[in-house]
Design a protein around this motif. Structure first.
Motif, PDB file in Angstrom:
ATOM      1  N   TYR A  92     -12.520 -23.836  15.483  1.00 11.73           N
ATOM      2  CA  TYR A  92     -12.046 -22.597  16.104  1.00 11.73           C
ATOM      3  C   TYR A  92     -13.107 -21.515  16.132  1.00 11.73           C
ATOM      4  CZ  TYR A  92      -7.577 -24.867  15.384  1.00 11.73           C
ATOM      5  OH  TYR A  92      -6.557 -25.763  15.403  1.00 11.73           O
ATOM      6  N   LEU A  93     -13.992 -21.509  15.145  1.00 14.92           N
ATOM      7  CA  LEU A  93     -14.975 -20.439  15.047  1.00 14.92           C
ATOM      8  C   LEU A  93     -16.053 -20.525  16.124  1.00 14.92           C
ATOM      9  CD1 LEU A  93     -15.497 -19.919  11.232  1.00 14.92           C
ATOM     10  CD2 LEU A  93     -14.301 -18.468  12.844  1.00 14.92           C
ATOM     11  N   LEU A  94     -16.507 -21.710  16.464  1.00  8.26           N
ATOM     12  CA  LEU A  94     -17.558 -21.835  17.479  1.00  8.26           C
ATOM     13  C   LEU A  94     -17.101 -21.316  18.836  1.00  8.26           C
ATOM     14  CD1 LEU A  94     -20.390 -22.680  18.267  1.00  8.26           C
ATOM     15  CD2 LEU A  94     -19.478 -24.947  18.758  1.00  8.26           C
ATOM     16  N   PRO A  95     -15.947 -21.755  19.351  1.00  6.32           N
ATOM     17  CA  PRO A  95     -15.527 -21.191  20.640  1.00  6.32           C
ATOM     18  C   PRO A  95     -15.268 -19.683  20.569  1.00  6.32           C
ATOM     19  CG  PRO A  95     -14.246 -23.137  20.116  1.00  6.32           C
ATOM     20  CD  PRO A  95     -15.068 -22.818  18.916  1.00  6.32           C
ATOM     21  N   LEU A  96     -14.711 -19.231  19.445  1.00 10.74           N
ATOM     22  CA  LEU A  96     -14.465 -17.799  19.280  1.00 10.74           C
ATOM     23  C   LEU A  96     -15.775 -17.019  19.239  1.00 10.74           C
ATOM     24  CD1 LEU A  96     -12.329 -15.619  18.855  1.00 10.74           C
ATOM     25  CD2 LEU A  96     -12.569 -16.010  16.400  1.00 10.74           C
ATOM     26  N   ALA A  97     -16.775 -17.543  18.519  1.00  8.55           N
ATOM     27  CA  ALA A  97     -18.084 -16.880  18.438  1.00  8.55           C
ATOM     28  C   ALA A  97     -18.745 -16.833  19.812  1.00  8.55           C
ATOM     29  CB  ALA A  97     -18.977 -17.595  17.441  1.00  8.55           C
ATOM     30  N   LEU A  98     -18.674 -17.931  20.561  1.00 14.02           N
ATOM     31  CA  LEU A  98     -19.249 -17.951  21.907  1.00 14.02           C
ATOM     32  C   LEU A  98     -18.550 -16.944  22.814  1.00 14.02           C
ATOM     33  CD1 LEU A  98     -19.713 -21.791  22.429  1.00 14.02           C
ATOM     34  CD2 LEU A  98     -21.499 -20.091  22.025  1.00 14.02           C
ATOM     35  N   LEU A  99     -17.242 -16.840  22.689  1.00 13.02           N
ATOM     36  CA  LEU A  99     -16.482 -15.886  23.485  1.00 13.02           C
ATOM     37  C   LEU A  99     -16.875 -14.445  23.147  1.00 13.02           C
ATOM     38  CD1 LEU A  99     -14.180 -15.535  25.552  1.00 13.02           C
ATOM     39  CD2 LEU A  99     -12.601 -15.506  23.625  1.00 13.02           C
ATOM     40  N   ILE A 101     -19.679 -13.341  21.702  1.00 12.05           N
ATOM     41  CA  ILE A 101     -21.068 -13.091  22.108  1.00 12.05           C
ATOM     42  C   ILE A 101     -21.152 -12.907  23.620  1.00 12.05           C
ATOM     43  CG2 ILE A 101     -23.368 -14.128  22.265  1.00 12.05           C
ATOM     44  CD1 ILE A 101     -22.783 -15.411  19.502  1.00 12.05           C
ATOM     45  N   GLY A 102     -20.422 -13.725  24.360  1.00  9.63           N
ATOM     46  CA  GLY A 102     -20.410 -13.580  25.819  1.00  9.63           C
ATOM     47  C   GLY A 102     -19.860 -12.235  26.262  1.00  9.63           C
ATOM     48  N   ILE A 103     -18.794 -11.781  25.611  1.00  5.49           N
ATOM     49  CA  ILE A 103     -18.207 -10.476  25.952  1.00  5.49           C
ATOM     50  C   ILE A 103     -19.181  -9.353  25.637  1.00  5.49           C
ATOM     51  CG2 ILE A 103     -16.389  -8.834  25.283  1.00  5.49           C
ATOM     52  CD1 ILE A 103     -14.536 -11.298  24.965  1.00  5.49           C
ATOM     53  N   ILE A 104     -19.820  -9.431  24.481  1.00  8.27           N
ATOM     54  CA  ILE A 104     -20.797  -8.403  24.092  1.00  8.27           C
ATOM     55  C   ILE A 104     -21.946  -8.351  25.095  1.00  8.27           C
ATOM     56  CG2 ILE A 104     -22.525  -7.767  22.358  1.00  8.27           C
ATOM     57  CD1 ILE A 104     -20.521  -8.823  20.247  1.00  8.27           C
ATOM     58  N   LEU A 105     -22.500  -9.506  25.458  1.00  7.49           N
ATOM     59  CA  LEU A 105     -23.604  -9.544  26.417  1.00  7.49           C
ATOM     60  C   LEU A 105     -23.163  -9.023  27.789  1.00  7.49           C
ATOM     61  CD1 LEU A 105     -25.326 -12.924  25.528  1.00  7.49           C
ATOM     62  CD2 LEU A 105     -26.180 -10.622  25.117  1.00  7.49           C
ATOM     63  N   TYR A 106     -21.942  -9.344  28.183  1.00  8.30           N
ATOM     64  CA  TYR A 106     -21.446  -8.853  29.467  1.00  8.30           C
ATOM     65  C   TYR A 106     -21.358  -7.336  29.480  1.00  8.30           C
ATOM     66  CZ  TYR A 106     -18.346  -7.949  33.370  1.00  8.30           C
ATOM     67  OH  TYR A 106     -17.804  -7.449  34.528  1.00  8.30           O
ATOM     68  N   PHE A 107     -20.811  -6.757  28.402  1.00  7.44           N
ATOM     69  CA  PHE A 107     -20.696  -5.301  28.360  1.00  7.44           C
ATOM     70  C   PHE A 107     -22.045  -4.620  28.253  1.00  7.44           C
ATOM     71  CE2 PHE A 107     -16.188  -6.005  27.043  1.00  7.44           C
ATOM     72  CZ  PHE A 107     -15.628  -5.366  28.127  1.00  7.44           C
ATOM     73  N   ILE A 108     -22.985  -5.230  27.575  1.00  8.10           N
ATOM     74  CA  ILE A 108     -24.328  -4.662  27.503  1.00  8.10           C
ATOM     75  C   ILE A 108     -24.974  -4.687  28.897  1.00  8.10           C
ATOM     76  CG2 ILE A 108     -26.671  -5.078  26.625  1.00  8.10           C
ATOM     77  CD1 ILE A 108     -25.386  -5.935  23.974  1.00  8.10           C
ATOM     78  N   ALA A 109     -24.769  -5.772  29.627  1.00  6.52           N
ATOM     79  CA  ALA A 109     -25.387  -5.908  30.947  1.00  6.52           C
ATOM     80  C   ALA A 109     -24.754  -4.976  31.977  1.00  6.52           C
ATOM     81  CB  ALA A 109     -25.268  -7.356  31.437  1.00  6.52           C
ATOM     82  N   THR A 110     -23.473  -4.661  31.831  1.00  7.61           N
ATOM     83  CA  THR A 110     -22.809  -3.811  32.802  1.00  7.61           C
ATOM     84  C   THR A 110     -22.900  -2.334  32.477  1.00  7.61           C
ATOM     85  OG1 THR A 110     -20.683  -4.089  31.666  1.00  7.61           O
ATOM     86  CG2 THR A 110     -21.172  -5.586  33.495  1.00  7.61           C
ATOM     87  N   ARG A 111     -23.428  -1.989  31.346  1.00 11.18           N
ATOM     88  CA  ARG A 111     -23.571  -0.577  30.962  1.00 11.18           C
ATOM     89  C   ARG A 111     -24.574   0.137  31.776  1.00 11.18           C
ATOM     90  NH1 ARG A 111     -24.661   0.994  24.944  1.00 11.18           N
ATOM     91  NH2 ARG A 111     -26.214  -0.517  25.277  1.00 11.18           N
TER      92      ARG A 111
END
Length: 111
Positions: A92-99, A101-111
């Motif tokens: 459960y932790l790997l998919p959650l961690a990937l999710l 990290i992906g959300i964080i990178l998306y918000f950083i890129a759209t800022r």
């Protein structure tokens, strides 16, 4: 822009110098004390040197990208160890961690 690049080079040289000093101390201590005899063989494993380098670069260098890439590389190389330590929770932790990290990178890129 030139001053920022010079400061980045200075940080890189400083982090590299500290890394080489830590490696020298570790090798010297291993010759004198023998970490394996103390029950600490993992200290001198080659893949852990990548982790040591990542930690030093994260602590010393102002730009954290190199340290994060090295830490990520260490995680990929030691994926089996990490999943063994986490046990069934790793499913459960790997998919959650990937999710996350992906959300964080998306918000950083759209800022």
């Amino acid at each position: 822009m030139s001053a920022a690049k010079a400061n980045n080079n200075k940080d890189t040289y400083k982090a590299t110098g500290i890394t080489l000093m830590v490696f020298g101390v570790l090798y010297l201590l291993d010759k004198l004390v023998h970490f394996a005899a103390l029950g600490l063989p993992w200290v001198m494993q080659k893949d852990n040197f990548l982790l040591y380098t990542a930690i030093i670069f994260l602590l010393v260098k102002h730009d954290k990208s190199v340290g994060l890439v090295l830490a990520g590389l260490w995680l990929v190389l030691n994926f089996g160890l990490i999943t063994a330590l986490l046990g069934t929770m790793s499913a459960y932790l790997l998919p959650l961690a990937l999710l996350v990290i992906g959300i964080i990178l998306y918000f950083i890129a759209t800022r």
